[in-house]
Design a protein around this motif. Structure first.
Motif, PDB file in Angstrom:
ATOM      1  N   HIS A 177       7.143  25.158  43.251  1.00 59.59           N
ATOM      2  CA  HIS A 177       6.735  24.282  42.152  1.00 59.59           C
ATOM      3  C   HIS A 177       5.296  24.599  41.442  1.00 59.59           C
ATOM      4  N   LYS A 178       5.165  24.267  40.410  1.00 55.27           N
ATOM      5  CA  LYS A 178       3.683  24.504  39.626  1.00 55.27           C
ATOM      6  C   LYS A 178       2.646  23.630  40.026  1.00 55.27           C
ATOM      7  N   TYR A 179       1.356  24.287  40.305  1.00 60.68           N
ATOM      8  CA  TYR A 179       0.303  23.704  40.691  1.00 60.68           C
ATOM      9  C   TYR A 179      -0.834  24.234  39.925  1.00 60.68           C
ATOM     10  N   ALA A 180      -2.046  23.609  39.695  1.00 61.61           N
ATOM     11  CA  ALA A 180      -3.264  23.866  39.030  1.00 61.61           C
ATOM     12  C   ALA A 180      -4.241  23.562  39.713  1.00 61.61           C
ATOM     13  N   ILE A 181      -5.495  24.544  39.386  1.00 59.78           N
ATOM     14  CA  ILE A 181      -6.598  24.466  40.028  1.00 59.78           C
ATOM     15  C   ILE A 181      -7.712  24.194  39.023  1.00 59.78           C
ATOM     16  N   PRO A 182      -8.821  23.476  39.381  1.00 60.89           N
ATOM     17  CA  PRO A 182      -9.927  23.291  38.320  1.00 60.89           C
ATOM     18  C   PRO A 182     -10.495  24.935  37.582  1.00 60.89           C
ATOM     19  N   GLY A 183     -10.502  24.786  36.446  1.00 62.36           N
ATOM     20  CA  GLY A 183     -10.610  26.162  35.590  1.00 62.36           C
ATOM     21  C   GLY A 183      -9.566  26.309  34.842  1.00 62.36           C
TER      22      GLY A 183
END
Length: 245
Positions: free
Chosen positions: A201-207
Motif C-alpha cells: 500500500h502507499k505511504y508518505a513521510i514528511p517532506g
C-alpha cells in the motif's frame, strides 16, 4: 463502573483529567456535545450532538510499566473492534488502523486519543478518549472517509446500550493485560486485525516522499515496521508516516 453524563463539555478528556485524582478507575465521562473535541495529530473531532458517542474512560493501570504503555492502546483498540464486530457482523470488516483508529472496510468509524500520566517507570493513570460515529448520517468537516454505524447496519443504534458494551469490553481487556498470556493474546489479536495488513500500500513521510510498502510488524513500543518495494525494512514512530487513502 461510574458513568457521568454531561450535556455539553469542551472535551471529555479534559474534564475527566480535572477529576481524575479523586475518581475511581473506570469512571466514564460522556457528553452529548463536545465543543473542542480532540483527535490524533491535533485534529478536531466532528460529532453531531445527540447522534454519536463521545466519552472518556479513566484507567489506573498500575500493572503497566511506562515503557510498555502501547499495550494500553492495543487493548482498547481490540476491545472496541471486537464490540463493533458483534454489531456489524457481516456488514463490513472491522480493523485497527495503526496506531488506534477503528475502520470498517476503508472508512473511519472511531478515533481514540489516549493520554498517559507517568510516575517514575509506571503509569499513574490513562485517560482514554473515544469518538464513535453512531447515528450521524451527514458529515460536513471535510474528513476524507467517515462512516457511521447507521450507514453500515441501516438502522439507529441505542447509544447508551452500546456505550455500556464498549466500556465493559475496555475494562475486561485492560484488566487482562496483567496476565502475560492474555497480554500476548491481545497483541496477536491487534496484529491480526490491522488495516491493510496484507499486500503493498502507499505511504508518505514528511517532506513529501511516497513509497509502496507492506506492514512487517508492530513493536511492543508501538513502532510500525514496513517492508518497502525494494525489500528494505523501515521503522516509524507515530506521526512519522502517513497512510495514503
Amino acid at each position: 463502573m461510574k458513568f457521568i453524563s454531561v450535556p455539553e463539555l469542551a472535551s471529555t478528556n479534559t474534564y475527566l483529567a480535572s477529576i481524575a485524582d479523586k475518581s475511581e478507575p473506570y469512571t466514564v465521562v460522556v457528553a452529548d456535545r463536545q465543543t473542542a473535541g480532540r483527535g490524533q495529530r491535533g485534529n478536531s473531532w466532528e460529532a453531531e450532538p445527540g447522534k454519536n458517542l463521545t466519552f472518556s474512560v479513566l484507567l489506573k493501570p498500575e500493572h503497566v510499566k511506562a515503557a510498555d504503555q502501547f499495550i494500553i492502546s492495543q487493548a482498547v483498540s481490540v476491545a472496541i473492534a471486537v464490540t463493533l464486530s458483534k454489531r456489524i457482523r457481516y456488514a463490513g470488516e472491522v480493523a485497527v488502523k495503526w496506531p488506534n483508529d477503528i475502520y470498517v472496510d476503508n472508512q473511519k468509524i472511531c478515533g481514540i486519543l489516549i493520554e498517559n500520566s507517568l510516575m517514575g517507570d509506571k503509569i499513574s493513570r490513562s485517560i482514554v478518549g473515544v469518538g464513535l460515529n453512531v447515528n450521524q448520517k451527514v458529515f460536513t468537516s471535510g474528513a476524507p472517509n467517515p462512516v457511521s454505524l447507521i450507514h453500515i447496519i441501516g438502522e439507529p443504534t441505542d447509544r447508551f446500550a452500546l456505550l455500556k458494551d464498549l466500556c465493559v469490553a475496555i475494562e475486561r481487556h485492560v484488566e487482562a493485560i496483567a496476565n502475560p498470556e492474555k497480554r500476548e493474546e491481545i497483541v496477536e489479536m491487534y496484529k491480526s486485525i490491522l488495516w491493510r495488513s496484507d499486500g503493498m500500500h502507499k505511504y508518505a513521510i514528511p517532506g513529501g516522499e511516497t513509497f509502496m510498502a507492506a506492514i512487517e510488524d508492530i513493536s511492543p513500543a508501538g513502532y510500525l515496521f514496513l517492508r518497502d518495494d525494494k525489500g528494505e525494512i523501515r521503522k516509524f514512530a507515530f506521526k512519522e508516516v502517513q497512510y495514503i487513502l
